[in-house]
Write a protein that holds these residues in place. Sequence first.
Motif, PDB file in Angstrom:
ATOM      1  N   MET A 145      -0.331  -1.215  31.321  1.00  0.00           N
ATOM      2  CA  MET A 145       0.449  -0.823  32.480  1.00  0.00           C
ATOM      3  C   MET A 145       0.979   0.593  32.280  1.00  0.00           C
ATOM      4  N   LEU A 146       0.981   1.330  33.322  1.00  0.00           N
ATOM      5  CA  LEU A 146       1.437   2.716  33.295  1.00  0.00           C
ATOM      6  C   LEU A 146       2.955   2.766  33.363  1.00  0.00           C
ATOM      7  N   THR A 147       3.553   3.484  32.430  1.00  0.00           N
ATOM      8  CA  THR A 147       4.996   3.708  32.467  1.00  0.00           C
ATOM      9  C   THR A 147       5.260   5.085  33.053  1.00  0.00           C
ATOM     10  N   LYS A 148       6.490   5.319  33.444  1.00  0.00           N
ATOM     11  CA  LYS A 148       6.825   6.639  33.978  1.00  0.00           C
ATOM     12  C   LYS A 148       6.632   7.709  32.905  1.00  0.00           C
ATOM     13  N   GLU A 149       6.889   7.363  31.653  1.00  0.00           N
ATOM     14  CA  GLU A 149       6.686   8.323  30.562  1.00  0.00           C
ATOM     15  C   GLU A 149       5.211   8.667  30.402  1.00  0.00           C
ATOM     16  N   ASP A 150       4.347   7.650  30.488  1.00  0.00           N
ATOM     17  CA  ASP A 150       2.901   7.890  30.423  1.00  0.00           C
ATOM     18  C   ASP A 150       2.459   8.779  31.582  1.00  0.00           C
ATOM     19  N   PHE A 151       2.985   8.478  32.766  1.00  0.00           N
ATOM     20  CA  PHE A 151       2.667   9.257  33.949  1.00  0.00           C
ATOM     21  C   PHE A 151       3.035  10.732  33.738  1.00  0.00           C
ATOM     22  N   LYS A 152       4.238  10.965  33.263  1.00  0.00           N
ATOM     23  CA  LYS A 152       4.698  12.340  33.031  1.00  0.00           C
ATOM     24  C   LYS A 152       3.853  13.031  31.962  1.00  0.00           C
ATOM     25  N   LYS A 153       3.483  12.295  30.926  1.00  0.00           N
ATOM     26  CA  LYS A 153       2.670  12.855  29.844  1.00  0.00           C
ATOM     27  C   LYS A 153       1.290  13.283  30.358  1.00  0.00           C
ATOM     28  N   ILE A 154       0.666  12.431  31.149  1.00  0.00           N
ATOM     29  CA  ILE A 154      -0.662  12.741  31.699  1.00  0.00           C
ATOM     30  C   ILE A 154      -0.583  13.966  32.604  1.00  0.00           C
TER      31      ILE A 154
ATOM     32  N   VAL B 207     -13.915  27.126  38.744  1.00  0.00           N
ATOM     33  CA  VAL B 207     -13.714  26.127  39.801  1.00  0.00           C
ATOM     34  C   VAL B 207     -14.175  24.759  39.303  1.00  0.00           C
ATOM     35  N   ILE B 208     -15.324  24.721  38.653  1.00  0.00           N
ATOM     36  CA  ILE B 208     -15.838  23.458  38.114  1.00  0.00           C
ATOM     37  C   ILE B 208     -14.843  22.878  37.113  1.00  0.00           C
ATOM     38  N   GLU B 209     -14.354  23.708  36.223  1.00  0.00           N
ATOM     39  CA  GLU B 209     -13.403  23.233  35.212  1.00  0.00           C
ATOM     40  C   GLU B 209     -12.082  22.810  35.846  1.00  0.00           C
ATOM     41  N   LEU B 210     -11.620  23.548  36.817  1.00  0.00           N
ATOM     42  CA  LEU B 210     -10.377  23.221  37.510  1.00  0.00           C
ATOM     43  C   LEU B 210     -10.463  21.827  38.137  1.00  0.00           C
ATOM     44  N   CYS B 211     -11.556  21.555  38.808  1.00  0.00           N
ATOM     45  CA  CYS B 211     -11.755  20.234  39.412  1.00  0.00           C
ATOM     46  C   CYS B 211     -11.905  19.154  38.341  1.00  0.00           C
ATOM     47  N   SER B 212     -12.529  19.497  37.239  1.00  0.00           N
ATOM     48  CA  SER B 212     -12.684  18.536  36.143  1.00  0.00           C
ATOM     49  C   SER B 212     -11.333  18.143  35.556  1.00  0.00           C
ATOM     50  N   ILE B 213     -10.433  19.088  35.440  1.00  0.00           N
ATOM     51  CA  ILE B 213      -9.089  18.797  34.941  1.00  0.00           C
ATOM     52  C   ILE B 213      -8.396  17.798  35.870  1.00  0.00           C
ATOM     53  N   MET B 214      -8.505  18.028  37.161  1.00  0.00           N
ATOM     54  CA  MET B 214      -7.866  17.132  38.128  1.00  0.00           C
ATOM     55  C   MET B 214      -8.511  15.757  38.098  1.00  0.00           C
ATOM     56  N   GLU B 215      -9.850  15.715  38.023  1.00  0.00           N
ATOM     57  CA  GLU B 215     -10.549  14.425  37.945  1.00  0.00           C
ATOM     58  C   GLU B 215     -10.130  13.659  36.704  1.00  0.00           C
ATOM     59  N   GLN B 216     -10.028  14.369  35.584  1.00  0.00           N
ATOM     60  CA  GLN B 216      -9.636  13.731  34.341  1.00  0.00           C
ATOM     61  C   GLN B 216      -8.223  13.155  34.452  1.00  0.00           C
ATOM     62  N   MET B 217      -7.303  13.906  35.054  1.00  0.00           N
ATOM     63  CA  MET B 217      -5.940  13.425  35.206  1.00  0.00           C
ATOM     64  C   MET B 217      -5.907  12.150  36.051  1.00  0.00           C
ATOM     65  N   LEU B 218      -6.581  12.180  37.202  1.00  0.00           N
ATOM     66  CA  LEU B 218      -6.582  11.014  38.080  1.00  0.00           C
ATOM     67  C   LEU B 218      -7.282   9.822  37.438  1.00  0.00           C
ATOM     68  N   ASN B 219      -8.363  10.078  36.709  1.00  0.00           N
ATOM     69  CA  ASN B 219      -9.058   8.993  36.002  1.00  0.00           C
ATOM     70  C   ASN B 219      -8.177   8.383  34.914  1.00  0.00           C
ATOM     71  N   GLN B 220      -7.432   9.216  34.198  1.00  0.00           N
ATOM     72  CA  GLN B 220      -6.520   8.694  33.169  1.00  0.00           C
ATOM     73  C   GLN B 220      -5.444   7.820  33.807  1.00  0.00           C
ATOM     74  N   LEU B 221      -4.917   8.259  34.925  1.00  0.00           N
ATOM     75  CA  LEU B 221      -3.913   7.456  35.625  1.00  0.00           C
ATOM     76  C   LEU B 221      -4.512   6.121  36.058  1.00  0.00           C
ATOM     77  N   TYR B 222      -5.708   6.173  36.628  1.00  0.00           N
ATOM     78  CA  TYR B 222      -6.391   4.959  37.073  1.00  0.00           C
ATOM     79  C   TYR B 222      -6.599   3.998  35.901  1.00  0.00           C
ATOM     80  N   GLN B 223      -7.094   4.525  34.782  1.00  0.00           N
ATOM     81  CA  GLN B 223      -7.365   3.677  33.623  1.00  0.00           C
ATOM     82  C   GLN B 223      -6.093   3.045  33.076  1.00  0.00           C
ATOM     83  N   ASN B 224      -5.000   3.804  33.084  1.00  0.00           N
ATOM     84  CA  ASN B 224      -3.739   3.254  32.599  1.00  0.00           C
ATOM     85  C   ASN B 224      -3.185   2.182  33.543  1.00  0.00           C
ATOM     86  N   VAL B 225      -3.354   2.371  34.830  1.00  0.00           N
ATOM     87  CA  VAL B 225      -2.841   1.409  35.811  1.00  0.00           C
ATOM     88  C   VAL B 225      -3.678   0.140  35.814  1.00  0.00           C
TER      89      VAL B 225
END
Length: 165
Positions: free
Chosen positions: A1-10, A49-67
């Motif tokens: 489960m995602l905690t607020k601390e995990d969210f802030k860290k990601i 641009v590719i890397e910028l989008c990859s950073i965002m995808e990685q962040m959202l994927n990490q959030l998804y995986q934690n949730v």
Amino acid sequence: MLTKEDFKKIKKEAKLEIAVLEQEYHDIGQKLDSSQSDQRKNRRYASLVIELCSIMEQMLNQLYQNVYQKSFNSTELMKIPAYRARSNMEMIQAELTKQQITLKSGKENMAHALSQVFQARNRLIHENFTFASIVKEDMKEEQTFEAMLDTIKRYRKHLKYLRPE
């Protein structure tokens, strides 16, 4: 489960990666002078641009995986009729919203702006990796990249976790 601390860290990890990428962008202007080709500069912007989008995808994927405690699977989600016409980013945003990870009230337009950045990234990839293919009308390359960078930064900043602990 995602905690607020995990969210802030990601989110903080993504912020730091975006800051490094932003510094690379500023270095391009200093390192590439007018004697170097526009083609080289064009490729550098495209890769950022590719890397910028990859950073965002990685962040959202990490959030998804934690949730959800599993990897994001767009193929599985496309079985849901409402998701069939959506991009991966739109699907993951919708899934995160179900878990109270959403944009601040009044900032919902940022989801559309992020979608436009990803559409530009896709066009960039499919148009022979040429940044010129995504430069907005009446804008220079630098202005287009800065607008995309700003969108990513604001989206990350306005993403909130509303679930109480």
